[in-house]
Scaffold this active site. Structure first.
Site, PDB file in Angstrom:
ATOM      1  N   ILE A  22       0.826  -1.217   0.000  1.00  0.00           N
ATOM      2  CA  ILE A  22       0.000   0.000   0.000  1.00  0.00           C
ATOM      3  C   ILE A  22       0.854   1.258   0.000  1.00  0.00           C
ATOM      4  CG2 ILE A  22      -0.374   0.309   2.501  1.00  0.00           C
ATOM      5  CD1 ILE A  22      -2.983   0.567  -0.338  1.00  0.00           C
ATOM      6  N   ARG A  45      12.217  -2.633   7.236  1.00  0.00           N
ATOM      7  CA  ARG A  45      13.304  -3.561   7.543  1.00  0.00           C
ATOM      8  C   ARG A  45      14.041  -3.999   6.290  1.00  0.00           C
ATOM      9  NH1 ARG A  45       9.331  -7.719  10.133  1.00  0.00           N
ATOM     10  NH2 ARG A  45       8.599  -7.248   8.034  1.00  0.00           N
ATOM     11  N   LYS A  98      -5.417   1.801   7.986  1.00  0.00           N
ATOM     12  CA  LYS A  98      -6.431   0.989   8.654  1.00  0.00           C
ATOM     13  C   LYS A  98      -5.939  -0.443   8.712  1.00  0.00           C
ATOM     14  CE  LYS A  98      -7.963  -1.642   6.084  1.00  0.00           C
ATOM     15  NZ  LYS A  98      -7.605  -2.710   5.095  1.00  0.00           N
TER      16      LYS A  98
END
Ligand code: NAP
Length: 315
Positions: A22, A45, A98
């Site tokens: 996203i 990471r 979300k």
């Protein structure tokens, strides 16, 4: 506590955390197109964004000397609490993908911390920014709702390839997309939405459900939702609302609106540009936008829902 409101004569210096699907598909283009934001660094990471300084985690990002004003978190919900708390403690405005956290107590604690620190906390619900949602809310405001049907069916292998976290404990399973439908329902329906019962199917080798059915109520109107993560072929993200003056239909995740007697109306997708425009507004005004109603409905489904075991699942 001193306000962390930024100097409005310059851009909001933003750090982006969790460079996955996203972040790449939606956040990066929306940030580039919004002249109120300057992306100054990232934390992930394993991933980087070309040309932007990167760090392995949010603590290194915050300590990186970037004169940050704000953070946008795009990691999965599990583990987001510590990241969010670190941003707030550093006096940074915060925008959350979300679902806003892994548990209700996490998000209510973050809300308390953000208020105490004087920073903006924005719990985003991107589906609420779909083109048909606000006109649907306005149309429904003057009408009596009689029944609501939510059908949210998508193919996990197509939209979430290899995202093992989504079917792990705390990944929410089919509620990850289903919460988008609940975010629209809780925005457009004139009254509060209450969960009455739920059932869900959890694959025998996973911890979170691939299918769920929810029976809810808004006033006297039944609100029924069906979520399915194994839909192949055409995908369905529909909400139908029967009223005393005909049936309103939202299709394609809120992007197509059809009012009784009218033709379907579709407007261009601007969900994430609208989220970042709203975030800039909230920061400028020193405001909060914290709405956890969709999240509460999902938590309630996990509290009272019946579980059944389904066949093993592999991506
Ligand atoms: P994703 O592709 O798995 O990306 C999330 C990134 O966060 C990973 O690439 C990973 O990057 C980082 N990360 C940090 N801690 C992690 C952990 N414990 N497990 C896995 N990844 C971790 O997921 P996504 O689809 O972008 O979803 C992220 C959030 O956005 C979720 O809350 C989701 O509900 C929401 N969202 C997703 C979509 C969609 O269509 N995919 C749409 C709207 C909203 P590093 O390995 O580099 O750390």
């Amino acid at each position: 506590m001193e306000s962390a409101r930024p100097d409005l004569s310059r851009e909001i210096r933003l750090g982006l955390v969790g460079i996955g699907k996203i972040a790449r598909d939606q956040h990066l283009p929306a940030i580039v197109d919004n002249d109120r934001f300057e992306l100054v660094a990232t934390a992930s990471r394993n991933a980087q964004v070309d040309g932007i300084p990167s760090h392995g985690d949010i603590d290194a990002l915050i300590a990186g000397g970037h004169q940050l004003d704000a953070i946008s978190l795009c990691t999965p919900p599990g583990g987001r609490f510590d990241q969010a708390a670190a941003a707030i403690a550093a006096g940074l405005h915060l925008m959350l993908e979300k679902p806003p956290a892994a548990t209700i107590r996490e998000i209510t604690t973050l809300a308390e911390q953000a208020r105490a620190r004087g920073v903006t906390l924005f719990t985003t619900w991107h589906s609420r920014e779909a083109a048909g949602v606000e006109p649907a809310r306005k149309w429904l405001a003057g009408r009596r709702v009689e029944a609501v049907r939510i059908t949210w069916k998508e193919d996990i292998r197509r939209w979430h390839p290899g995202q093992e976290w989504i079917l792990a404990a705390g990944g929410f399973g089919v509620f990850d997309p289903g919460i988008n439908a609940l975010s629209i329902a809780t925005r457009i329906l004139p009254g509060p939405v209450i969960l009455e019962s739920a059932s869900m199917e959890v694959p025998e080798n996973r911890a979170s459900p691939l299918r769920a059915e929810l029976e809810m109520r808004s006033g006297a109107a039944p609100v029924r939702a069906e979520f399915d993560f194994l839909q192949t072929g055409p995908q369905t993200w529909d909400i139908e609302v029967d009223t005393d003056q005909g049936t309103l239909r939202l299709a394609m995740g809120g992007n197509i609106l059809r009012l009784p007697g009218g033709a379907p109306v579709r407007a261009p997708d601007a969900e994430y540009p609208r989220l970042y425009a709203r975030f800039a507004e909230l920061v400028a005004g020193g405001e909060q936008d914290i709405d956890i109603r969709p999240f509460e409905l999902v938590a309630d489904a996990f509290l009272i829902g019946a579980r059944r075991t389904g066949p093993a699942f592999a991506f």
